[in-house]
Scaffold this motif. Structure first.
Motif, short mmCIF file in Angstrom:
data_model
loop_
_atom_site.label_atom_id
_atom_site.label_comp_id
_atom_site.label_asym_id
_atom_site.label_seq_id
_atom_site.Cartn_x
_atom_site.Cartn_y
_atom_site.Cartn_z
N ARG A 27 5.05 -56.40 47.85
CA ARG A 27 3.94 -56.85 47.01
C ARG A 27 2.67 -56.06 47.26
NH1 ARG A 27 4.05 -63.16 48.30
NH2 ARG A 27 4.59 -62.31 50.33
N ALA A 28 2.61 -55.30 48.36
CA ALA A 28 1.40 -54.54 48.66
C ALA A 28 1.18 -53.38 47.71
CB ALA A 28 1.47 -54.02 50.09
N PHE A 29 2.19 -53.06 46.92
CA PHE A 29 2.08 -51.93 45.99
C PHE A 29 0.83 -52.03 45.14
CE2 PHE A 29 3.46 -48.62 43.18
CZ PHE A 29 3.06 -49.03 41.91
N ILE A 30 0.51 -53.23 44.68
CA ILE A 30 -0.60 -53.37 43.73
C ILE A 30 -1.95 -53.07 44.38
CG2 ILE A 30 0.63 -55.02 42.29
CD1 ILE A 30 -1.04 -57.23 43.60
N SER A 31 -2.00 -53.02 45.68
CA SER A 31 -3.25 -52.71 46.36
C SER A 31 -3.34 -51.26 46.80
CB SER A 31 -3.44 -53.61 47.58
OG SER A 31 -2.45 -53.33 48.55
N TYR A 32 -2.30 -50.49 46.57
CA TYR A 32 -2.24 -49.11 47.06
C TYR A 32 -2.65 -48.10 46.02
CZ TYR A 32 0.59 -50.61 51.10
OH TYR A 32 1.05 -51.19 52.24
N THR A 33 -3.41 -47.10 46.45
CA THR A 33 -3.54 -45.88 45.68
C THR A 33 -2.23 -45.11 45.84
OG1 THR A 33 -5.93 -45.71 45.89
CG2 THR A 33 -4.73 -43.67 45.51
N MET A 34 -1.66 -44.67 44.73
CA MET A 34 -0.38 -43.98 44.73
C MET A 34 -0.56 -42.54 44.26
SD MET A 34 1.74 -46.27 45.80
CE MET A 34 3.31 -45.47 45.43
N GLY A 35 0.37 -41.69 44.66
CA GLY A 35 0.20 -40.30 44.26
C GLY A 35 1.51 -39.53 44.22
N TRP A 36 1.37 -38.30 43.81
CA TRP A 36 2.49 -37.35 43.78
C TRP A 36 2.05 -36.05 44.45
CZ3 TRP A 36 7.33 -38.60 42.15
CH2 TRP A 36 7.47 -39.74 41.35
N PHE A 37 2.97 -35.51 45.21
CA PHE A 37 2.81 -34.21 45.85
C PHE A 37 4.04 -33.38 45.52
CE2 PHE A 37 -0.73 -34.77 48.97
CZ PHE A 37 -0.99 -36.11 48.72
N ARG A 38 3.97 -32.08 45.77
CA ARG A 38 5.14 -31.24 45.58
C ARG A 38 5.18 -30.17 46.66
NH1 ARG A 38 3.57 -28.10 39.92
NH2 ARG A 38 1.93 -26.75 40.78
N GLN A 39 6.39 -29.66 46.88
CA GLN A 39 6.57 -28.67 47.94
C GLN A 39 7.68 -27.71 47.56
OE1 GLN A 39 7.58 -30.36 51.79
NE2 GLN A 39 6.58 -28.67 52.85
N THR A 40 7.42 -26.42 47.82
CA THR A 40 8.43 -25.38 47.66
C THR A 40 8.73 -24.80 49.04
OG1 THR A 40 6.67 -23.78 47.19
CG2 THR A 40 7.76 -24.80 45.31
N ARG A 67 -1.50 -31.03 31.62
CA ARG A 67 -0.05 -31.01 31.40
C ARG A 67 0.64 -32.21 32.05
NH1 ARG A 67 2.92 -27.17 33.63
NH2 ARG A 67 1.49 -26.73 35.36
N PHE A 68 0.13 -32.66 33.19
CA PHE A 68 0.74 -33.78 33.91
C PHE A 68 -0.16 -34.99 33.81
CE2 PHE A 68 3.33 -31.28 37.34
CZ PHE A 68 3.90 -30.51 36.33
N THR A 69 0.45 -36.16 33.68
CA THR A 69 -0.30 -37.41 33.61
C THR A 69 0.33 -38.45 34.52
OG1 THR A 69 -0.89 -36.98 31.29
CG2 THR A 69 -1.17 -39.23 32.10
N ILE A 70 -0.48 -39.03 35.37
CA ILE A 70 0.00 -40.09 36.26
C ILE A 70 -0.34 -41.44 35.66
CG2 ILE A 70 -2.12 -40.18 37.65
CD1 ILE A 70 -0.29 -40.56 40.14
N SER A 71 0.54 -42.39 35.86
CA SER A 71 0.30 -43.76 35.40
C SER A 71 1.05 -44.72 36.31
CB SER A 71 0.75 -43.94 33.94
OG SER A 71 2.15 -43.72 33.82
N ARG A 72 0.77 -46.00 36.16
CA ARG A 72 1.46 -46.99 36.97
C ARG A 72 1.65 -48.28 36.20
NH1 ARG A 72 -1.85 -47.66 42.21
NH2 ARG A 72 -0.39 -49.37 42.63
N ASP A 73 2.67 -49.00 36.61
CA ASP A 73 2.94 -50.32 36.06
C ASP A 73 3.04 -51.27 37.25
OD1 ASP A 73 3.98 -52.64 34.98
OD2 ASP A 73 5.38 -51.61 33.67
N LEU A 81 5.01 -40.00 36.74
CA LEU A 81 4.37 -38.71 36.53
C LEU A 81 5.01 -38.07 35.30
CD1 LEU A 81 2.25 -36.72 37.69
CD2 LEU A 81 4.16 -35.51 38.76
N GLN A 82 4.27 -38.06 34.20
CA GLN A 82 4.74 -37.42 32.98
C GLN A 82 4.36 -35.95 33.06
OE1 GLN A 82 6.49 -38.71 30.26
NE2 GLN A 82 6.61 -36.55 29.66
N MET A 83 5.36 -35.08 32.97
CA MET A 83 5.14 -33.65 33.10
C MET A 83 5.52 -32.97 31.80
SD MET A 83 6.58 -33.06 36.98
CE MET A 83 8.29 -33.35 36.51
#
Length: 120
Positions: A27-40, A67-73, A81-83
């Protein structure tokens, strides 16, 4: 403890689109800032985008801006992450990140990663 599970990666041609999903436990998800990272291979993990707990604040790296859009539900405990307009240089393992510090962008939780490959 929060578990993050990514999905939606795959192989796509340049110019194509993919949508990554990250499902979070707890349930803590709703209180978190969320993100995306990438690695090569051979490079440090780089920041892609984050979204605040309410979804009001988002930040996106210059390399993918427009080009990329982040969203959450929050009802589904999921971040997306819409790419669009993908380029070969977007090829990487993409990681979902949870409970980011808004200043340092350092997260407390990581997903296992999902591979995105963009062919030219």
């Amino acid at each position: 403890q929060v578990q993050l599970v990514e999905s939606g990666g795959g192989l796509v041609q340049a110019g194509g689109s993919l949508r990554l999903s990250c499902a979070a436990s707890g349930r803590a998800f709703i209180s978190y800032t969320m993100g995306w990272f990438r690695q090569t291979p051979g490079k440090e993990r780089e920041f892609v985008s984050f979204i605040s707990s309410s979804g009001v604040i988002t930040r996106t790296a210059d390399s993918v801006k427009g080009r990329f859009t982040i969203s959450r539900d929050n009802a589904r405990n999921t971040v997306y992450l819409q790419m669009n307009s993908l380029k070969p240089e977007d090829t990487a393992v993409y990681y979902c990140a949870g409970d980011l510090n808004l200043i340092t962008k350092k997260p407390n939780y990581w997903g296992q990663g999902t591979q995105v490959t963009v062919s030219s």
